[in-house]
Design a protein around this motif. Structure first.
Motif, short mmCIF file in Angstrom:
data_model
loop_
_atom_site.label_atom_id
_atom_site.label_comp_id
_atom_site.label_asym_id
_atom_site.label_seq_id
_atom_site.Cartn_x
_atom_site.Cartn_y
_atom_site.Cartn_z
N VAL A 267 8.72 -35.75 -50.49
CA VAL A 267 8.48 -36.35 -49.18
C VAL A 267 6.99 -36.40 -48.81
O VAL A 267 6.51 -37.40 -48.28
CB VAL A 267 9.28 -35.59 -48.08
CG1 VAL A 267 8.99 -36.12 -46.69
CG2 VAL A 267 10.79 -35.69 -48.38
N LEU A 268 6.26 -35.33 -49.11
CA LEU A 268 4.87 -35.23 -48.61
C LEU A 268 3.79 -35.25 -49.69
O LEU A 268 2.61 -35.36 -49.36
CB LEU A 268 4.72 -33.94 -47.77
CG LEU A 268 5.57 -33.85 -46.50
CD1 LEU A 268 5.42 -32.48 -45.86
CD2 LEU A 268 5.18 -34.93 -45.51
N GLN A 269 4.17 -35.06 -50.93
CA GLN A 269 3.21 -35.03 -52.05
C GLN A 269 1.96 -34.18 -51.79
O GLN A 269 0.83 -34.70 -51.88
CB GLN A 269 2.77 -36.45 -52.44
CG GLN A 269 3.84 -37.32 -53.04
CD GLN A 269 4.47 -38.26 -52.01
OE1 GLN A 269 3.81 -38.81 -51.15
NE2 GLN A 269 5.76 -38.44 -52.12
N PRO A 270 2.11 -32.92 -51.45
CA PRO A 270 0.91 -32.09 -51.30
C PRO A 270 0.26 -31.83 -52.66
O PRO A 270 0.87 -32.09 -53.71
CB PRO A 270 1.44 -30.79 -50.70
CG PRO A 270 2.87 -30.75 -51.06
CD PRO A 270 3.34 -32.16 -51.21
N ASP A 271 -0.98 -31.32 -52.61
CA ASP A 271 -1.69 -31.04 -53.87
C ASP A 271 -1.25 -29.70 -54.48
O ASP A 271 -1.38 -29.50 -55.69
CB ASP A 271 -3.20 -30.99 -53.60
CG ASP A 271 -3.71 -32.34 -53.12
OD1 ASP A 271 -3.30 -33.36 -53.70
OD2 ASP A 271 -4.51 -32.36 -52.16
N ALA A 272 -0.79 -28.79 -53.62
CA ALA A 272 -0.45 -27.44 -54.08
C ALA A 272 0.38 -26.75 -52.99
O ALA A 272 0.68 -27.37 -51.96
CB ALA A 272 -1.73 -26.65 -54.36
N TYR A 273 0.74 -25.51 -53.25
CA TYR A 273 1.50 -24.73 -52.26
C TYR A 273 1.01 -23.30 -52.19
O TYR A 273 0.66 -22.71 -53.23
CB TYR A 273 2.99 -24.66 -52.65
CG TYR A 273 3.72 -25.96 -52.53
CD1 TYR A 273 4.28 -26.35 -51.32
CD2 TYR A 273 3.85 -26.81 -53.63
CE1 TYR A 273 4.96 -27.56 -51.21
CE2 TYR A 273 4.52 -28.01 -53.52
CZ TYR A 273 5.08 -28.38 -52.31
OH TYR A 273 5.74 -29.58 -52.19
N GLY B 19 -9.20 -29.39 -49.84
CA GLY B 19 -10.14 -29.36 -48.71
C GLY B 19 -9.51 -29.01 -47.37
O GLY B 19 -10.13 -29.22 -46.33
N ASP B 20 -8.29 -28.45 -47.39
CA ASP B 20 -7.63 -28.14 -46.10
C ASP B 20 -8.23 -26.93 -45.38
O ASP B 20 -7.91 -26.64 -44.23
CB ASP B 20 -6.11 -28.02 -46.25
CG ASP B 20 -5.66 -26.83 -47.11
OD1 ASP B 20 -6.47 -25.92 -47.37
OD2 ASP B 20 -4.48 -26.83 -47.53
#
Ligand code: 5GP
Ligand code: ZN
Length: 134
Positions: free
Chosen positions: A75-81, A108-109
């Protein structure tokens, strides 16, 4: 457990926004998200911490975490967790029903990593400490 808010969510006495659900666990959006897509995963039985959980509860919970991560990725395709949980009141656990936080991370969050939780190693050397485990 009667008074537990997460047990109430499982019983649907309190509404939630589901991310993933199976026979053993439920993943839903955190009501006070620390980041977009902040999800918590809980077992369907009331267990407070990892120490009190049986092996099947832990196995199925972590399988549920993996399935919830797959869904959030879709759903969101983040870069990592960042994935983890506050285990016990002194570690910051507010709801006494074990729950794994899934925090999607983006390049860069500005968020921290596990090492930013605490930095108080104390004066006992690692070698001295290791002797206690033998
Ligand atoms: P803890 O501090 O115990 O590790 O985290 C508890 C988490 O549950 C918090 O992030 C908080 O925002 C979330 N939470 C508490 N009550 C509710 C609720 O009624 N619904 C949802 N969706 N999340 C909740
Ligand atoms: Zn509970």
């Amino acid at each position: 457990m009667e008074s537990c808010i997460f047990c109430k969510i499982i019983k649907k006495d309190i509404p939630h926004f589901s991310v993933y659900e199976d026979e053993y666990c439920l993943a839903f959006l955190d009501i006070y998200p620390r980041v977009k897509g902040h999800t918590v995963v809980i077992p369907k039985i009331h267990v407070e911490t990892i120490e009190g959980a049986d092996a099947q509860t832990i196995t199925t919970l972590f399988s549920g975490v993996q399935s919830a991560v797959q869904k959030v990725t879709e759903v969101l395709q983040p870069d990592a967790y960042s994935i983890g949980w506050n285990n016990g009141e002194e570690a910051g656990q507010a709801v006494p029903h074990i729950h794994v936080h899934i925090l999607p991370r983006w390049k860069g969050d500005g968020g921290g990593n596990m090492h930013t939780i605490i930095n108080k190693p104390g004066s006992t050397s690692v070698k001295e400490l290791a002797s206690l485990f033998t």
